[in-house]
Structure formats: C-alpha cells, structure tokens
Design a protein around this motif. Structure first.
Motif, PDB file in Angstrom:
ATOM      1  N   GLU A  25     -22.940  34.373 -15.726  1.00 29.09           N
ATOM      2  CA  GLU A  25     -23.571  33.708 -16.863  1.00 29.09           C
ATOM      3  C   GLU A  25     -24.141  32.377 -16.390  1.00 29.09           C
ATOM      4  OE1 GLU A  25     -21.208  35.092 -20.793  1.00 29.09           O
ATOM      5  OE2 GLU A  25     -20.111  33.682 -19.541  1.00 29.09           O
ATOM      6  N   LEU A  26     -25.154  31.907 -17.093  1.00 28.51           N
ATOM      7  CA  LEU A  26     -25.742  30.587 -16.834  1.00 28.51           C
ATOM      8  C   LEU A  26     -25.558  29.728 -18.071  1.00 28.51           C
ATOM      9  CD1 LEU A  26     -29.281  31.282 -15.295  1.00 28.51           C
ATOM     10  CD2 LEU A  26     -27.268  30.423 -14.116  1.00 28.51           C
ATOM     11  N   ILE A  27     -25.038  28.549 -17.892  1.00 32.41           N
ATOM     12  CA  ILE A  27     -24.951  27.575 -18.981  1.00 32.41           C
ATOM     13  C   ILE A  27     -25.492  26.272 -18.433  1.00 32.41           C
ATOM     14  CG2 ILE A  27     -23.440  26.301 -20.562  1.00 32.41           C
ATOM     15  CD1 ILE A  27     -21.631  28.761 -20.637  1.00 32.41           C
ATOM     16  N   VAL A  87     -25.927  34.204 -21.429  1.00 28.80           N
ATOM     17  CA  VAL A  87     -24.513  34.554 -21.558  1.00 28.80           C
ATOM     18  C   VAL A  87     -24.371  36.029 -21.897  1.00 28.80           C
ATOM     19  CG1 VAL A  87     -23.715  32.222 -22.155  1.00 28.80           C
ATOM     20  CG2 VAL A  87     -24.533  33.752 -23.961  1.00 28.80           C
ATOM     21  N   GLN A  88     -23.174  36.535 -21.723  1.00 29.92           N
ATOM     22  CA  GLN A  88     -22.852  37.919 -22.059  1.00 29.92           C
ATOM     23  C   GLN A  88     -21.614  37.918 -22.949  1.00 29.92           C
ATOM     24  OE1 GLN A  88     -22.519  40.312 -18.505  1.00 29.92           O
ATOM     25  NE2 GLN A  88     -24.640  39.976 -17.956  1.00 29.92           N
ATOM     26  N   PRO A  89     -21.794  37.590 -24.244  1.00 28.77           N
ATOM     27  CA  PRO A  89     -20.642  37.572 -25.150  1.00 28.77           C
ATOM     28  C   PRO A  89     -19.991  38.949 -25.230  1.00 28.77           C
ATOM     29  CG  PRO A  89     -22.581  36.598 -26.186  1.00 28.77           C
ATOM     30  CD  PRO A  89     -23.034  37.256 -24.922  1.00 28.77           C
ATOM     31  N   ASP A  90     -18.710  38.969 -25.557  1.00 31.65           N
ATOM     32  CA  ASP A  90     -18.034  40.252 -25.711  1.00 31.65           C
ATOM     33  C   ASP A  90     -18.705  41.081 -26.799  1.00 31.65           C
ATOM     34  OD1 ASP A  90     -15.956  40.208 -23.723  1.00 31.65           O
ATOM     35  OD2 ASP A  90     -15.046  38.599 -24.882  1.00 31.65           O
ATOM     36  N   LEU A  91     -19.013  40.458 -27.945  1.00 33.19           N
ATOM     37  CA  LEU A  91     -19.754  41.121 -29.017  1.00 33.19           C
ATOM     38  C   LEU A  91     -20.819  40.173 -29.547  1.00 33.19           C
ATOM     39  CD1 LEU A  91     -17.230  42.904 -31.434  1.00 33.19           C
ATOM     40  CD2 LEU A  91     -18.797  43.954 -29.831  1.00 33.19           C
ATOM     41  N   PRO A 109     -27.771  34.963 -31.694  1.00 26.80           N
ATOM     42  CA  PRO A 109     -27.243  36.000 -32.570  1.00 26.80           C
ATOM     43  C   PRO A 109     -26.677  35.370 -33.849  1.00 26.80           C
ATOM     44  CG  PRO A 109     -26.465  36.326 -30.331  1.00 26.80           C
ATOM     45  CD  PRO A 109     -27.102  34.961 -30.390  1.00 26.80           C
ATOM     46  N   ASP A 110     -26.502  36.169 -34.876  1.00 24.15           N
ATOM     47  CA  ASP A 110     -25.899  35.686 -36.117  1.00 24.15           C
ATOM     48  C   ASP A 110     -24.405  35.470 -35.945  1.00 24.15           C
ATOM     49  OD1 ASP A 110     -28.075  36.094 -38.479  1.00 24.15           O
ATOM     50  OD2 ASP A 110     -28.357  37.526 -36.847  1.00 24.15           O
ATOM     51  N   LEU A 111     -23.781  36.318 -35.141  1.00 24.98           N
ATOM     52  CA  LEU A 111     -22.337  36.265 -34.920  1.00 24.98           C
ATOM     53  C   LEU A 111     -22.063  36.584 -33.462  1.00 24.98           C
ATOM     54  CD1 LEU A 111     -19.268  36.461 -35.863  1.00 24.98           C
ATOM     55  CD2 LEU A 111     -19.748  38.857 -36.333  1.00 24.98           C
ATOM     56  N   ILE A 112     -21.170  35.799 -32.865  1.00 25.84           N
ATOM     57  CA  ILE A 112     -20.689  36.075 -31.509  1.00 25.84           C
ATOM     58  C   ILE A 112     -19.171  36.117 -31.564  1.00 25.84           C
ATOM     59  CG2 ILE A 112     -20.342  35.076 -29.210  1.00 25.84           C
ATOM     60  CD1 ILE A 112     -23.252  34.251 -29.194  1.00 25.84           C
ATOM     61  N   ASP A 124     -14.595  29.796 -22.998  1.00 32.93           N
ATOM     62  CA  ASP A 124     -14.907  30.233 -24.359  1.00 32.93           C
ATOM     63  C   ASP A 124     -14.641  29.134 -25.387  1.00 32.93           C
ATOM     64  OD1 ASP A 124     -15.635  32.730 -23.383  1.00 32.93           O
ATOM     65  OD2 ASP A 124     -13.660  33.599 -23.743  1.00 32.93           O
ATOM     66  N   ARG A 125     -13.573  28.387 -25.196  1.00 29.00           N
ATOM     67  CA  ARG A 125     -13.186  27.350 -26.165  1.00 29.00           C
ATOM     68  C   ARG A 125     -13.998  26.065 -26.032  1.00 29.00           C
ATOM     69  NH1 ARG A 125      -8.982  28.273 -29.145  1.00 29.00           N
ATOM     70  NH2 ARG A 125      -7.472  29.865 -28.601  1.00 29.00           N
ATOM     71  N   TRP A 126     -14.583  25.824 -24.878  1.00 30.93           N
ATOM     72  CA  TRP A 126     -15.290  24.558 -24.699  1.00 30.93           C
ATOM     73  C   TRP A 126     -16.777  24.761 -24.387  1.00 30.93           C
ATOM     74  CZ3 TRP A 126     -14.980  20.004 -26.436  1.00 30.93           C
ATOM     75  CH2 TRP A 126     -15.696  18.955 -25.847  1.00 30.93           C
ATOM     76  N   ASN A 127     -17.089  25.298 -23.200  1.00 36.62           N
ATOM     77  CA  ASN A 127     -18.487  25.418 -22.787  1.00 36.62           C
ATOM     78  C   ASN A 127     -19.288  26.293 -23.748  1.00 36.62           C
ATOM     79  OD1 ASN A 127     -16.657  25.047 -20.363  1.00 36.62           O
ATOM     80  ND2 ASN A 127     -18.613  24.578 -19.421  1.00 36.62           N
ATOM     81  N   LYS A 128     -18.780  27.478 -24.018  1.00 35.66           N
ATOM     82  CA  LYS A 128     -19.515  28.393 -24.891  1.00 35.66           C
ATOM     83  C   LYS A 128     -19.506  27.912 -26.334  1.00 35.66           C
ATOM     84  CE  LYS A 128     -19.297  32.625 -22.196  1.00 35.66           C
ATOM     85  NZ  LYS A 128     -18.871  34.043 -22.218  1.00 35.66           N
ATOM     86  N   TYR A 129     -18.399  27.362 -26.787  1.00 40.44           N
ATOM     87  CA  TYR A 129     -18.327  26.804 -28.137  1.00 40.44           C
ATOM     88  C   TYR A 129     -19.469  25.802 -28.341  1.00 40.44           C
ATOM     89  CZ  TYR A 129     -16.446  24.045 -32.059  1.00 40.44           C
ATOM     90  OH  TYR A 129     -16.272  23.378 -33.250  1.00 40.44           O
ATOM     91  N   GLN A 130     -19.619  24.870 -27.409  1.00 36.73           N
ATOM     92  CA  GLN A 130     -20.669  23.854 -27.524  1.00 36.73           C
ATOM     93  C   GLN A 130     -22.061  24.470 -27.436  1.00 36.73           C
ATOM     94  OE1 GLN A 130     -19.341  21.110 -24.400  1.00 36.73           O
ATOM     95  NE2 GLN A 130     -18.962  19.624 -26.033  1.00 36.73           N
ATOM     96  N   LEU A 131     -22.245  25.412 -26.527  1.00 37.75           N
ATOM     97  CA  LEU A 131     -23.543  26.063 -26.374  1.00 37.75           C
ATOM     98  C   LEU A 131     -23.912  26.838 -27.641  1.00 37.75           C
ATOM     99  CD1 LEU A 131     -26.019  26.954 -24.718  1.00 37.75           C
ATOM    100  CD2 LEU A 131     -24.590  28.820 -23.811  1.00 37.75           C
ATOM    101  N   TYR A 132     -22.985  27.621 -28.164  1.00 35.92           N
ATOM    102  CA  TYR A 132     -23.269  28.436 -29.349  1.00 35.92           C
ATOM    103  C   TYR A 132     -23.559  27.554 -30.565  1.00 35.92           C
ATOM    104  CZ  TYR A 132     -21.362  32.326 -26.582  1.00 35.92           C
ATOM    105  OH  TYR A 132     -21.120  33.276 -25.617  1.00 35.92           O
ATOM    106  N   GLU A 133     -22.820  26.463 -30.678  1.00 39.57           N
ATOM    107  CA  GLU A 133     -23.053  25.511 -31.770  1.00 39.57           C
ATOM    108  C   GLU A 133     -24.459  24.926 -31.665  1.00 39.57           C
ATOM    109  OE1 GLU A 133     -20.191  22.205 -33.633  1.00 39.57           O
ATOM    110  OE2 GLU A 133     -20.830  21.748 -31.583  1.00 39.57           O
TER     111      GLU A 133
END
Length: 189
Positions: A25-27, A87-91, A109-112, A124-133
């Motif tokens: 993944e790239l962030i 990214v490659q979210p689980d869902l 996406p509407d939901l990850i 998931d709790r920090w990097n992706k949380y901030q990116l998705y937000e």
C-alpha cells in the motif's frame, strides 16, 4: 521486483510497475508491505462480513469488494504519477459507480472495513484512520476478531466521531446502508 525502498516517495505510476505477488500500500507516497498473509480467524470474520454485505447489496446500486482491491484516494484531477495514496482495505463499499474502473476504486468508498491483525493494528488505527478521514470515507469500521468487537466511526463536519464499540452481543446498523443490520454473534461465530 524487490520491495521498494522506504526512503523514497512513490506514486501510483510506480505502484503499477511492481510485481502483482506483493501486497503493498502507499500512504502519502510511503510504501507499506502488507505481508504476512492474514490469520485464519481474520479471514473467517472477513468472509462473514463480506457475505452479509454481499447478500444485502444484491440487486442494489452499491457494491462491496474485498482485498486485494485497489482504492486510490485523494485523486481529484491527478494523473497516475501524482497519486500517492493506494490502499487495499479488507472491505470497501462503493455506492457511486462512477468511482469504479478496471483498476479498482478511484475516490473514497462510502464504507471501509479493516479487520485488525497484530501486524496491522497500528496502521489501521492511525495511518489509515487519518487517511480515510481526510479522503472523506463516510463510515470506517475497525473489526477486532481477537476481542470480538467492532469500532464504528462516522464522518462529521469536523472529522470522525466514534459511534460506538460493539461486541458479539450487539446488533449494529450500517449507517451508509439504511436497512442493513448485522447481528455480530453471526460475524464472530
């Protein structure tokens, strides 16, 4: 190709040249290796979630996808060489079909849903949380198979707000998909 160097910034154009066998993944242009493969429990919970979403979404506009499925974020008016978040979210649940192309999802996406693993929990709790937000993902779930819990975050005008932490005894409503309620005892069987 070997795993790219972590001291350089990369783009989606670079990402497209790498071996398909490597889950990366790239962030913000930084490379994150997603190996090792998820645990049996992770995959079991992910399978139950995918089935529940898939059955509910049959013949509906929204579609659900599971990893590996590329989601390119913060891509507005950017070419492949300027995109630095893949990214490659689980869902991923996508309701705007215009965001879907042959390479995955181009936009939020509407939901990850991310199913936590010991090796991915911090990401998931920090990097992706901030990116998705920042990218505008309306609903973000963190599913913890070990503790049989789901944390649900909903996007507000000021960022994510924790809707709640739910356990195996709870039934949760999916805010992004009105009418869908999940009995978590079935998810964590």
């Amino acid at each position: 190709m070997a795993i790219p160097s972590s001291d350089k910034k990369y783009s989606y154009a670079d990402y497209l040249t790498w071996s398909e066998g490597e889950r990366i993944e790239l962030i913000a242009g930084q490379v994150y290796n997603m190996s090792p493969a998820p645990s049996r429990l992770h995959q079991q919970v992910l399978g139950e979630l995918f089935t529940a979403f898939s059955v509910f979404l049959k013949d509906k506009e929204c579609k659900v996808f599971f990893a590996p499925f590329d989601v390119r974020l913060l891509t507005e008016n950017k070419n492949d060489a300027a995109i630095d978040n893949v990214v490659q979210p689980d869902l991923s649940v996508i309701c705007d079909r215009k965001k879907l192309d042959d390479r995955g999802c181009n936009g939020a996406p509407d939901l990850i849903v991310e199913v936590l693993s010991p090796s991915s929990a911090k990401m998931d709790r920090w990097n992706k949380y901030q990116l998705y937000e920042k990218a505008g993902v309306k609903e973000y779930w963190l599913v913890d198979p070990a503790n049989e819990s789901v944390e649900i975050y909903l996007l507000t005008d000021v960022g994510y707000k924790l809707q709640g932490i739910f356990t195996k005894e709870d039934t949760v409503s999916v805010q992004s998909l009105p009418g869908l309620e999940l009995d978590l005892s079935h998810i964590f069987e």
